[in-house]
Write a protein that holds these residues in place. Structure first.
Motif, mmCIF file in Angstrom:
data_model
loop_
_atom_site.group_PDB
_atom_site.id
_atom_site.type_symbol
_atom_site.label_atom_id
_atom_site.label_comp_id
_atom_site.label_asym_id
_atom_site.label_seq_id
_atom_site.Cartn_x
_atom_site.Cartn_y
_atom_site.Cartn_z
ATOM 1 N N SER A 90 44.578 -16.431 -6.915
ATOM 2 C CA SER A 90 44.731 -15.523 -7.683
ATOM 3 C C SER A 90 43.616 -14.757 -7.802
ATOM 4 N N ARG A 91 43.415 -14.182 -8.123
ATOM 5 C CA ARG A 91 41.712 -13.132 -8.079
ATOM 6 C C ARG A 91 42.071 -12.060 -8.771
ATOM 7 N N ARG A 145 48.235 -10.955 -0.900
ATOM 8 C CA ARG A 145 47.292 -11.616 -0.018
ATOM 9 C C ARG A 145 47.421 -12.020 1.150
ATOM 10 N N ASP A 168 50.432 -14.127 -5.718
ATOM 11 C CA ASP A 168 49.733 -14.086 -5.645
ATOM 12 C C ASP A 168 49.608 -13.218 -7.084
ATOM 13 N N ASP A 204 40.110 -7.760 -9.514
ATOM 14 C CA ASP A 204 39.680 -6.857 -9.101
ATOM 15 C C ASP A 204 39.615 -5.602 -9.717
ATOM 16 N N ILE A 264 46.960 -10.780 -9.062
ATOM 17 C CA ILE A 264 45.633 -10.372 -9.528
ATOM 18 C C ILE A 264 45.723 -9.689 -11.146
ATOM 19 N N LEU A 306 47.092 -2.362 -4.518
ATOM 20 C CA LEU A 306 46.882 -3.604 -4.915
ATOM 21 C C LEU A 306 47.406 -4.265 -3.573
#
Length: 569
Positions: free
Chosen positions: A361-362, A377, A419, A364, A421, A374
């Motif tokens: 998880s991130r 990863r 992933d 942006d 985002i 996007l």
């Protein structure tokens, strides 16, 4: 585990019956199937029924045959309904929505006896109801087999299809992987079956941890299984029987117990304790439960209970606590009431490739952009799918929100990545300006300059950088630049125009030698100073002069004009 529970949450089998295990208590419903033994069903990731089969016909969740989903063996008859494990469904690794359906002919099937066919089902087709592509249907894989067939998850994102030869002392393990079905099997030695039919009838089943498999084919034989290589070894003959003969087998959820059914006169259900220290004790631990001549298929349910088909009974027998030894396992001969009388069969295993999941998880923060791209990863995976159904390892968006992408990567390990985002998006505020730039003189060079010369990322329409640009022709020019402090994207447009004033004159075409020729100046009004070249080295600064040529000849006459002393022509 040999199967992920949600894929086997719905069973379809026997005389038009189905069991849904997702409800608080397993619930019954009607189906279109009619089979004595072989059947298989598969669910989606939510545990909802996708389709089911008897090995000859495939029905969708609405109990209608799927497109081109009949006569799977291609022999014009049902060769699978009386085969103990006459059919099997295997999701194809790496190919979402596609499945192998295997069809194994019974001993009574005539031409189809012991033949194994496979077909592919594509559930993306026919508006999600599925179809069998004609060129991927009724493919013969093997002949001379018994009626035992199961699938076991491998260690490398693959699945092993297990069958046994009726004529040779061998067990075959076919590998199913991202390249499809490997038609060259891994061969292991087999302790041949027994019983009144010479081991043709019966079932094979794998332990949840995939370390053991049990063949219940007249004899009851326990083997070690290597899920990495598909090798079957170290046979342990639990018991040899002629009548009643062993038909079904299943392991307890914790792998510690093996349950087997003996079909025929004085039949029963037997428990073997595999947790004991040596093989002799395991064999000696046999404990019978119930008395019936009709116990057949034994199957572990999604609820971790063990169910036993009892031919002709309105009930399935149930072992509610199969991890416990002896009477504590809670065997009940009439444990689950059916809609109709039971046949010998319960659906074959719903087995998928074991995939480890890895989550990232991130957040942006995208500043001053109209859209952003996007990225997953890892960029070298396969089967990328975003939350909106988009494919590929990137997604272009212009909206704040939470996005996720799932994909697989198998270079070093069997992993499915997800992933997430969280995107905080700040769009550009666009500001426009327009300037008209008039060039008074036709040959003027103009310097165009952005209104703000302290910004960043200047970009002219011809891709020039910087806040200034020199032009020499009329046209529309623009420059784009950003002022990050206010997240504004400026676009300055310049409409460059050049005046098209003309110099012109005419003169007499008929004259007498020695008579002055009148040069009549007809130039546009802005010209206010002139000079004439007569073509003989002489000239005049008058507006419309007269000049007498001394002799006849060919002369080139030129007129030069000025506008306010600056423009010439």
């Amino acid at each position: 585990m040999s199967a992920h529970s949600q894929y086997g949450d719905v069973w379809v089998f026997g005389d038009s019956m189905g069991i849904d295990f997702k409800t608080t208590s397993p619930s019954l419903f009607n189906t279109s199937i009619a089979t004595r033994e072989g059947s298989a069903s598969i669910c989606d990731t939510r545990g909802d029924l996708l389709f089911y089969t008897d090995g000859t016909t495939i029905w969708d969740r609405n109990h209608q045959p799927i497109l081109n989903g009949s006569d799977l063996p291609g022999l014009g008859s049902n060769i699978t309904a009386s085969s103990s494990q006459g059919t099997l469904i295997v999701p194809i690794p790496g190919r979402p929505s596609e499945y192998y359906v295997f069809s194994l002919g019974s001993m009574e099937a005539g031409t189809g006896n012991g033949r194994l066919y496979y077909s592919i089902v594509d559930m993306k087709q026919n508006n999600g109801r599925g179809m069998c592509p004609a060129d991927e249907k009724s493919q013969l894989l093997a002949e001379g087999l018994t009626e035992q067939m199961t699938a076991i998850s491998g260690n490398h994102c693959d699945i092993w299809l297990i069958v046994a030869s009726h004529t040779l002392p061998e067990i075959r393990a076919y590998n199913i992987n991202f390249g499809g079905l490997d038609t060259v099997p891994v061969i292991s030695a087999q302790v041949m079956g027994g019983g009144i039919y010479g081991g043709v009838i019966g079932t094979v089943n794998a332990s949840p941890d995939r370390s053991k498999i049990a063949f219940s084919h007249g004899n009851l034989v326990l083997y070690d299984f290597d899920p990495a290589k598909g090798i079957i070894s170290n046979p342990l003959v639990m018991e040899r029987k002629v009548s009643p003969y062993f038909y079904g087998a299943a392991f307890s959820p914790d792998n510690s117990k093996l349950y087997a059914s003996a079909f025929g006169s004085n039949g029963a259900i037997f428990q073997f304790d595999l947790s004991l220290s040596d093989t002799q004790k395991i064999v000696a631990s046999k404990m019978p439960f119930g008395t019936s001549s009709s116990y057949a298929t034994v199957k572990r349910g999604p609820d971790n209970k063990v169910y036993i088909a009892n031919l002709g009974s309105m009930y399935l027998s149930v072992i509610s606590k199969p991890n416990l030894a002896g009477q504590a396992c809670d065997f009940r001969a009439e444990g689950f009431r059916l809609l109709r009388r039971s046949n010998e069969g319960l659906p074959n295993e719903a087995t998928i490739a074991i995939i480890n999941k890895h989550y990232t998880s991130r957040t942006d923060s995208v500043i001053c952009a109209d859209s952003t791209i996007l990225q997953a990863r890892m960029q070298n995976g396969i089967n990328y799918q975003w939350q909106d159904g988009s494919r590929g390892n990137t997604l272009t968006t212009d909206t704040s929100g939470t996005y996720w992408v799932a994909y697989q990567h198998y270079d070093t390990e069997c992993v499915e990545y997800v992933d997430t985002i969280h995107l905080v998006f700040h769009k550009n505020v666009r500001r426009y300006s327009r300037t008209v730039a008039d060039a008074q003189c036709r040959a003027d060079t103009l310097l165009l300059q952005a209104k703000n010369t302290s910004a960043t990322e200047y970009f002219w329409e011809n891709q020039d950088p910087g806040p200034e640009r020199v032009v020499r022709t009329a046209g529309i020019y623009w420059v784009q630049y950003r002022i990050d402090s206010v997240c504004a994207l400026h676009v300055d447009t310049f409409d460059v125009r050049y005046n098209s004033y003309r110099l012109s004159f005419y003169l007499d075409t008929l004259y007498c030698l020695g008579t002055p020729i009148h040069f009549q100046n007809t130039s546009d009004q802005p010209f206010n100073r002139f000079y004439w070249y007569y073509g003989n080295g002489e000239g005049s600064a008058e507006g419309s002069p007269q000049y007498p040529y001394a002799r006849a000849g060919r002369y080139e006459i030129k007129l030069l004009g000025w506008i306010d002393g600056r423009c010439t022509d």
